[in-house]
Write an enzyme that holds these catalytic residues in place. Structure first.
Site, PDB file in Angstrom:
ATOM      1  N   GLY A  17      38.563   4.335  10.873  1.00  0.00           N
ATOM      2  CA  GLY A  17      38.250   3.314  11.885  1.00  0.00           C
ATOM      3  C   GLY A  17      36.891   2.696  11.632  1.00  0.00           C
ATOM      4  O   GLY A  17      36.071   2.555  12.542  1.00  0.00           O
ATOM      5  N   TYR A 166      43.895   9.894  27.074  1.00  0.00           N
ATOM      6  CA  TYR A 166      42.677   9.829  26.253  1.00  0.00           C
ATOM      7  C   TYR A 166      41.853  11.119  26.380  1.00  0.00           C
ATOM      8  O   TYR A 166      41.393  11.685  25.388  1.00  0.00           O
ATOM      9  CB  TYR A 166      41.861   8.609  26.709  1.00  0.00           C
ATOM     10  CG  TYR A 166      40.627   8.324  25.899  1.00  0.00           C
ATOM     11  CD1 TYR A 166      40.718   7.679  24.670  1.00  0.00           C
ATOM     12  CD2 TYR A 166      39.372   8.693  26.364  1.00  0.00           C
ATOM     13  CE1 TYR A 166      39.573   7.408  23.934  1.00  0.00           C
ATOM     14  CE2 TYR A 166      38.229   8.421  25.630  1.00  0.00           C
ATOM     15  CZ  TYR A 166      38.333   7.781  24.419  1.00  0.00           C
ATOM     16  OH  TYR A 166      37.201   7.512  23.690  1.00  0.00           O
ATOM     17  N   ILE A 199      29.639   3.414  25.335  1.00  0.00           N
ATOM     18  CA  ILE A 199      28.973   2.741  24.218  1.00  0.00           C
ATOM     19  C   ILE A 199      29.471   1.300  24.151  1.00  0.00           C
ATOM     20  O   ILE A 199      30.665   1.046  24.344  1.00  0.00           O
ATOM     21  CB  ILE A 199      29.296   3.469  22.881  1.00  0.00           C
ATOM     22  CG1 ILE A 199      29.049   4.995  23.003  1.00  0.00           C
ATOM     23  CG2 ILE A 199      28.506   2.869  21.723  1.00  0.00           C
ATOM     24  CD1 ILE A 199      27.645   5.438  23.259  1.00  0.00           C
TER      25      ILE A 199
HETATM   26  P1  NAI Z   1      36.783   0.299  18.656  1.00  0.00           P
HETATM   27  O1  NAI Z   1      38.054  -0.025  19.365  1.00  0.00           O
HETATM   28  O2  NAI Z   1      35.729  -0.728  18.545  1.00  0.00           O
HETATM   29  O3  NAI Z   1      37.080   0.876  17.207  1.00  0.00           O
HETATM   30  C1  NAI Z   1      38.085   1.819  16.964  1.00  0.00           C
HETATM   31  C2  NAI Z   1      38.425   1.771  15.507  1.00  0.00           C
HETATM   32  O4  NAI Z   1      39.505   2.666  15.247  1.00  0.00           O
HETATM   33  C3  NAI Z   1      38.894   0.375  15.078  1.00  0.00           C
HETATM   34  O5  NAI Z   1      38.280   0.051  13.856  1.00  0.00           O
HETATM   35  C4  NAI Z   1      40.388   0.550  14.915  1.00  0.00           C
HETATM   36  O6  NAI Z   1      40.946  -0.323  13.960  1.00  0.00           O
HETATM   37  C5  NAI Z   1      40.457   1.992  14.438  1.00  0.00           C
HETATM   38  N1  NAI Z   1      41.786   2.561  14.644  1.00  0.00           N
HETATM   39  C6  NAI Z   1      42.445   2.740  15.806  1.00  0.00           C
HETATM   40  N2  NAI Z   1      43.668   3.249  15.554  1.00  0.00           N
HETATM   41  C7  NAI Z   1      43.771   3.395  14.212  1.00  0.00           C
HETATM   42  C8  NAI Z   1      44.782   3.848  13.339  1.00  0.00           C
HETATM   43  N3  NAI Z   1      45.972   4.260  13.797  1.00  0.00           N
HETATM   44  N4  NAI Z   1      44.537   3.852  12.010  1.00  0.00           N
HETATM   45  C9  NAI Z   1      43.351   3.435  11.522  1.00  0.00           C
HETATM   46  N5  NAI Z   1      42.351   2.981  12.291  1.00  0.00           N
HETATM   47  C10 NAI Z   1      42.566   2.956  13.609  1.00  0.00           C
HETATM   48  O7  NAI Z   1      36.233   1.601  19.405  1.00  0.00           O
HETATM   49  P2  NAI Z   1      34.831   2.341  19.346  1.00  0.00           P
HETATM   50  O8  NAI Z   1      34.272   2.239  20.696  1.00  0.00           O
HETATM   51  O9  NAI Z   1      34.034   1.983  18.170  1.00  0.00           O
HETATM   52  O10 NAI Z   1      35.379   3.858  19.210  1.00  0.00           O
HETATM   53  C11 NAI Z   1      35.205   4.661  18.051  1.00  0.00           C
HETATM   54  C12 NAI Z   1      35.492   6.089  18.435  1.00  0.00           C
HETATM   55  O11 NAI Z   1      34.558   6.502  19.433  1.00  0.00           O
HETATM   56  C13 NAI Z   1      36.885   6.291  19.038  1.00  0.00           C
HETATM   57  O12 NAI Z   1      37.409   7.527  18.612  1.00  0.00           O
HETATM   58  C14 NAI Z   1      36.602   6.327  20.524  1.00  0.00           C
HETATM   59  O13 NAI Z   1      37.576   7.031  21.227  1.00  0.00           O
HETATM   60  C15 NAI Z   1      35.248   7.018  20.553  1.00  0.00           C
HETATM   61  N6  NAI Z   1      34.476   6.805  21.755  1.00  0.00           N
HETATM   62  C16 NAI Z   1      34.079   5.544  22.138  1.00  0.00           C
HETATM   63  C17 NAI Z   1      33.340   5.372  23.287  1.00  0.00           C
HETATM   64  C18 NAI Z   1      32.874   4.053  23.769  1.00  0.00           C
HETATM   65  O14 NAI Z   1      32.311   3.986  24.870  1.00  0.00           O
HETATM   66  N7  NAI Z   1      33.025   2.974  23.028  1.00  0.00           N
HETATM   67  C19 NAI Z   1      32.975   6.531  24.127  1.00  0.00           C
HETATM   68  C20 NAI Z   1      33.415   7.801  23.637  1.00  0.00           C
HETATM   69  C21 NAI Z   1      34.138   7.913  22.483  1.00  0.00           C
END
Ligand code: NAI
Length: 258
Positions: A17, A166, A199
């Site tokens: 990701g 989640y 975040i």
């Molecule tokens: P985002 O939605 O901006 O990025 C998520 C990334 O994961 C994207 O690049 C997407 O293409 C990729 N992705 C999703 N499903 C996929 C799959 N099946 N195969 C390959 N890539 C895949 O989200 P963000 O905020 O950057 O989140 C990153 C991580 O941090 C996630 O695991 C999220 O759950 C976690 N997180 C985020 C928080 C927030 O407040 N933004 C808080 C706590 C955890």
């Protein structure tokens, strides 16, 4: 897809990701900073849809001596994870670091949550961690070195209404992290989790202003975090300074869970 610069003996990282939000910040942090006692990390990132985002990210990483590769794959598929890791190892010359970051949300109250919403979130957030960890541990065990960091969430520690899928997936990530830490400690491999709070990324962009305001009221530090706040802790856990840390969950949440 690649942007190759000459390289000596950098640490080699795979980030799932990687093109957006926290993953993108992690790719940049690992590629730019002194990591694991060497000057740069070579990074292979995995993305599932946006080719332009991958190309843009690679063009932004312009550190002499750093290799950067993008691989398009669905992290929910073990077969694709194995193929991607094999290809990444071939390009990078090995793998020292795995960051399991890919994740999605499909929020709803349980009464309205569909089976698909539940399964999709478990597959993207938890099964993907199994897939990539399974794909990297053999080479890591053989070289007696590895650093694995899984991105969990503050809600896995404190719960959140409307996010049962989640929260369950991220609590699973924490359990998986601890089991793997115990399984792999004697092999020179550390496995830790980072639990971000709220975040600023596309994931939280979906929230209404009212929801965001309420969330910020519950953050002792009074602000949402940045992807860089998380990326710096991930890079620390991959560095020599964290050699004696395993099985831990490090919160990066402005004090939300304490
Ligand atoms: P985002 O939605 O901006 O990025 C998520 C990334 O994961 C994207 O690049 C997407 O293409 C990729 N992705 C999703 N499903 C996929 C799959 N099946 N195969 C390959 N890539 C895949 O989200 P963000 O905020 O950057 O989140 C990153 C991580 O941090 C996630 O695991 C999220 O759950 C976690 N997180 C985020 C928080 C927030 O407040 N933004 C808080 C706590 C955890």
């Amino acid at each position: 897809m690649s942007n190759t610069k000459t390289s000596n003996h950098n640490r080699r990282a795979i980030v799932t990701g990687g093109t957006r939000g926290i993953g993108r910040a992690i790719v940049k942090e690992l590629a730019s900073r002194s990591c694991c006692g060497v000057l740069f990390s070579d990074v292979a990132f995995v993305y599932n849809s946006c080719d332009e985002c991958a190309e843009e990210l690679m063009s932004e990483i312009d550190y002499p001596g750093t290799k950067i590769f993008g691989f398009k794959a669905d992290a929910t598929s073990l077969e694709q994870a194995q193929a991607t890791v094999n290809e990444a190892i071939e390009k990078l010359g090995g793998v020292d670091i795995l960051i399991n970051n890919a994740g999605i949300t499909r929020d709803n109250l349980l009464l309205r949550m569909t089976e698909k919403d539940f399964d999709d979130v478990i597959n993207a957030n938890l099964k993907s961690v199994f897939n990539y960890t399974k794909a990297v541990i053999k080479p890591m065990i053989n070289q007696k070195y590895g650093r694995i960091v899984n991105i969990a969430s503050v809600v896995a520690l404190i719960g959140n209404p409307g996010q049962s899928n989640y929260v369950a997936s991220k609590a699973g990530v924490i359990g998986f992290t601890k089991a793997m830490a115990r399984e792999l400690a004697s092999r020179g491999i550390t496995v830790n989790a980072v639990a971000p709070g709220f975040i600023q990324t596309d994931m939280t962009q979906k929230l209404t202003d009212d929801q965001k305001q309420k969330l910020v009221q519950n953050i002792p530090m009074g602000r949402m975090g940045t992807p860089q706040d998380v990326a710096k802790v991930v890079a620390f856990l991959c560095s020599k300074d964290a050699d004696y840390i395993t099985g831990q969950v490090i919160s990066v949440d402005g004090g939300m869970a304490m």
